[in-house]
Write an enzyme that holds these catalytic residues in place. Structure first.
Site, PDB file in Angstrom:
ATOM      1  N   ASP A  87      42.021  41.287  31.230  1.00  0.00           N
ATOM      2  CA  ASP A  87      41.439  41.212  32.425  1.00  0.00           C
ATOM      3  C   ASP A  87      40.621  42.400  32.201  1.00  0.00           C
ATOM      4  O   ASP A  87      41.187  43.371  32.441  1.00  0.00           O
ATOM      5  CB  ASP A  87      42.398  40.960  33.369  1.00  0.00           C
ATOM      6  CG  ASP A  87      42.146  41.933  34.701  1.00  0.00           C
ATOM      7  OD1 ASP A  87      41.177  41.212  35.165  1.00  0.00           O
ATOM      8  OD2 ASP A  87      43.300  41.808  35.747  1.00  0.00           O
ATOM      9  N   LYS A 120      32.579  47.419  36.424  1.00  0.00           N
ATOM     10  CA  LYS A 120      32.477  46.326  37.154  1.00  0.00           C
ATOM     11  C   LYS A 120      31.210  46.186  37.835  1.00  0.00           C
ATOM     12  O   LYS A 120      31.032  44.937  37.350  1.00  0.00           O
ATOM     13  CB  LYS A 120      33.329  45.746  36.925  1.00  0.00           C
ATOM     14  CG  LYS A 120      33.329  44.508  36.886  1.00  0.00           C
ATOM     15  CD  LYS A 120      35.088  43.853  36.925  1.00  0.00           C
ATOM     16  CE  LYS A 120      35.412  42.155  36.826  1.00  0.00           C
ATOM     17  NZ  LYS A 120      37.148  42.372  37.413  1.00  0.00           N
ATOM     18  N   GLU A 152      38.672  34.863  37.068  1.00  0.00           N
ATOM     19  CA  GLU A 152      40.626  34.991  37.546  1.00  0.00           C
ATOM     20  C   GLU A 152      41.186  34.811  37.997  1.00  0.00           C
ATOM     21  O   GLU A 152      41.890  34.746  38.131  1.00  0.00           O
ATOM     22  CB  GLU A 152      39.635  36.845  38.109  1.00  0.00           C
ATOM     23  CG  GLU A 152      39.249  37.880  37.226  1.00  0.00           C
ATOM     24  CD  GLU A 152      38.982  39.284  38.102  1.00  0.00           C
ATOM     25  OE1 GLU A 152      38.455  38.858  39.185  1.00  0.00           O
ATOM     26  OE2 GLU A 152      37.730  39.628  37.281  1.00  0.00           O
ATOM     27  N   ASP A 181      43.006  38.129  46.223  1.00  0.00           N
ATOM     28  CA  ASP A 181      43.297  39.123  44.812  1.00  0.00           C
ATOM     29  C   ASP A 181      42.563  40.419  45.546  1.00  0.00           C
ATOM     30  O   ASP A 181      41.441  40.553  45.992  1.00  0.00           O
ATOM     31  CB  ASP A 181      42.248  39.082  44.308  1.00  0.00           C
ATOM     32  CG  ASP A 181      42.247  39.408  42.768  1.00  0.00           C
ATOM     33  OD1 ASP A 181      42.665  40.719  43.118  1.00  0.00           O
ATOM     34  OD2 ASP A 181      42.063  39.620  41.687  1.00  0.00           O
TER      35      ASP A 181
END
Ligand code: AMP
Length: 577
Positions: A9, A70, A147, A169
């Site tokens: 992850d 990211k 994800e 999330d």
């Protein structure tokens, strides 16, 4: 070379690596910690730092530290670190390399393949950049998976049922909510929506802003341009935020935070959960709007959702869980660690590709029951003394400690009775009482004396309950053994327990002095509710019994009241069983 494939992850705030061994998901620690901060930096002499050490220097040396890379994946721009510029792929590769090394140390052999997760909204360019980062770290990226898909795999490993899942999330800096359809063999993301500039870090910023405002108003000094002070405030805010997930107050103490006119300024404040929740409400509202947009995108409504899965550290915020439950009518699941669930799913996918069997995800221990106490609170628009106030909710990972604030309701109230219940009913009288205690000698002050009640449940099912007068620290506690195991034969004892709680229950911490009358009142209300479905004869009996209790109340005759309430309790018991 082994055929192990690791699951990664690669997160905005933290990254994790996992692998399936002997059918079970193992999260691999990097330098003792399962979360590796996704931060890369250089020291003054050019030494490379990855993870926590890089994170530690970020506030002081942002010019030679890179975080949240990211967000830059696939945008084609380089970022500065020290006196050089690097592509986002290169920076990400440094994080991946660290994770790969940790996996190799854990396994004792080289690793060359990985499954890496990306957000569902990532474009082709962003996915390609992630692959490139893998190659740069000497990892063959055998698959990129979404994800939310990974989260669904982690939660549902080994289950074959068709389901519609909502994956909510909320990490440190990004938020997305996805509708995932899980059917035999296929897991697909039907729709996804979010904001990749929203997360737990915004909650920290709210707290920092309130601390800065207090420093300005109370100490006449603005720390905004003092990097070291702001870094300390940022850390203190995050610590306080995390504490407020389990307790109604958090103290922030920062001594010698800065200097004003040659004098040190100390910060000492108490943050109240209600005030904090008010600060973050606009953010939570935004996430709920996104949730509806995602559902619309999948042509579904809240009624179609079978499960809500929580992912990301910030979903531990109780207000978020409560709001989700209000909107969706189902309690969100948190039985897989929200920080580790995506990496676990990546590892499960990796094992499936490698042909390794997967039997279990990283399920954490959870409590199968809700534990709480009772208090005078609003129910159906009326104050009701036996309102059940859950402290530890069903399915919460254990060990866990949760605190809530209660207030005395009478002036000069020096005694409080605390009842401990297990059960799910909003009416505490319908739950099972598993313990009680009394605190005496509270300060003789007006109503509103603050009492903090804390429930701690450990892995052995031992429940510790304590209540403390906030102003003096006067405290009383009890320990209840076997709190999670003792209800196996609950069915049998339920009715008896219910009856006994009618007779002995003195559930209102704040009203012990009026116990008899309050209890009688509660019984009357209960009897009135039962009347709706009672037969004409039973109704008549109920009316008679209620009348006797009311007469006894009016005449202030304690013996008559005991007799009448006993009779009414017996009748209710008979009608309910
Ligand atoms: P993630 O990006 O998933 O690692 O989530 C990190 C975010 O979760 C950070 O903002 C953390 O401060 C936040 N977080 C971690 N634990 C808690 C907690 N117990 N309560 C509230 N926020 C938390």
């Amino acid at each position: 070379m082994s055929d192990n494939i690791i699951g990664i992850d690669l997160g905005t705030t933290n990254s994790e690596v996992a692998i399936v061994q002997d059918g079970k998901v193992q999260i691999i620690a990097v330098e003792g910690d399962r979360l590796l901060p996704s931060v890369v930096g250089l020291t003054s002499d050019g030494t490379l730092l990855v993870g926590q050490v890089a994170r530690n220097q970020h506030a002081l040396y942002p010019e030679r530290t890179v975080r949240s890379i990211k967000r830059r994946m696939g945008d084609g721009q380089k970022v500065a670190m020290g006196d050089k510029h690097y592509t986002p792929q290169e920076i990400s590769a440094l994080i991946l390399r660290r994770l790969k090394r940790a996996a190799e140390e854990h396994l004792g052999e080289a690793v060359s393949k990985a499954v890496i997760t990306v957000p569902a909204y990532f474009s082709d360019a962003q996915r390609q950049a992630t692959r490139d980062a893998g190659e740069l770290a000497d990892l063959e990226v055998v698959r990129i998976i979404n994800e939310p898909t990974a989260a669904a795999l982690a939660y549902e490993a080994g289950h074959g049922e068709d389901k519609t899942l909502l994956v909510y999330d909320l990490g440190g800096g990004t938020f997305d909510v996805s509708v995932v359809r899980l059917s035999q063999e296929v897991t697909e993301v039907l729709a996804s929506h979010g904001n990749n500039h929203l997360g737990g870090d915004d909650f920290d910023t709210c707290i920092v802003e309130s601390l800065v405002a207090q420093l300005i108003s109370q100490h006449g000094t603005d720390p905004s341009h003092d990097r070291a002070a702001m870094a300390r405030l940022g850390r203190a805010a995050e610590t306080a935020k995390i504490a407020l997930s389990d307790a109604p107050y958090a103290r922030i103490e920062e001594e010698y935070l800065l200097e004003r006119d040659g004098h040190p300024v100390h910060l000492s404040v108490e943050l109240d959960r209600h005030d904090y929740e008010a600060m973050i409400t606009p953010f939570i509202d935004e996430t709920l709007e996104a949730l509806h947009i995602a559902l619309d995108g999948a042509n579904l409504t809240v009624a179609d959702v079978d499960e809500v899965l929580l992912v990301g550290g910030a979903t531990r915020t109780p207000a978020i869980q409560q709001r989700l439950e209000e909107v969706l009518g189902i309690a969100p699941r948190s039985d897989v660690d929200p920080d580790l669930c995506v990496a676990s799913g990546a590892a499960i996918q990796a094992a499936v590709i490698a042909g390794h069997p997967v039997t279990a995800s990283v399920l954490v221990d959870i409590t199968p029951y809700t534990f709480g106490t009772s208090a005078l609170s609003d129910r159906f628009g009326e104050p009701y003394p036996y309102t059940f106030i859950p402290l530890i909710r069903k399915n919460t990972p254990i060990p866990v400690t949760k605190s809530e604030t209660f207030y005395t309701v009478m002036d000069g109230q020096t005694t409080i009775d605390v009842q401990v219940y297990q059960g799910e009913d909003p009416d505490a009288l319908n739950n099972t009482e598993i313990g009680s205690f009394r605190i005496e000698g509270l300060s003789d002050v007006p109503a509103g004396n603050v009492i903090i009640t804390t429930f701690s449940l450990d892995l052995n099912g031992i429940l510790q309950v304590s209540s403390k007068e906030k102003s003096t620290g006067l405290e009383k506690r009890i320990t209840i053994d076997n709190a999670t195991a003792r209800f196996e034969q609950e069915e049998l004892s339920d009715a008896r327990q219910r009856l006994s709680s009618f007779i002995e229950g003195e559930a209102v911490p704040a009203q012990s002095a009026h116990r008899g009358a309050t209890q009688a009142q509660a019984l009357i209300e209960k009897a009135e509710r039962l009347m709706e479905d009672a037969t004409p004869e039973d109704k008549e009996d109920l009316v008679d019994n209620i009348e006797s209790v009311r007469d006894a109340l009016e005449s202030d005759d304690a013996n008559a009241l005991t007799l009448a309430t006993d009779e009414l309790a017996d009748l209710i018991f008979y009608l309910e069983s």
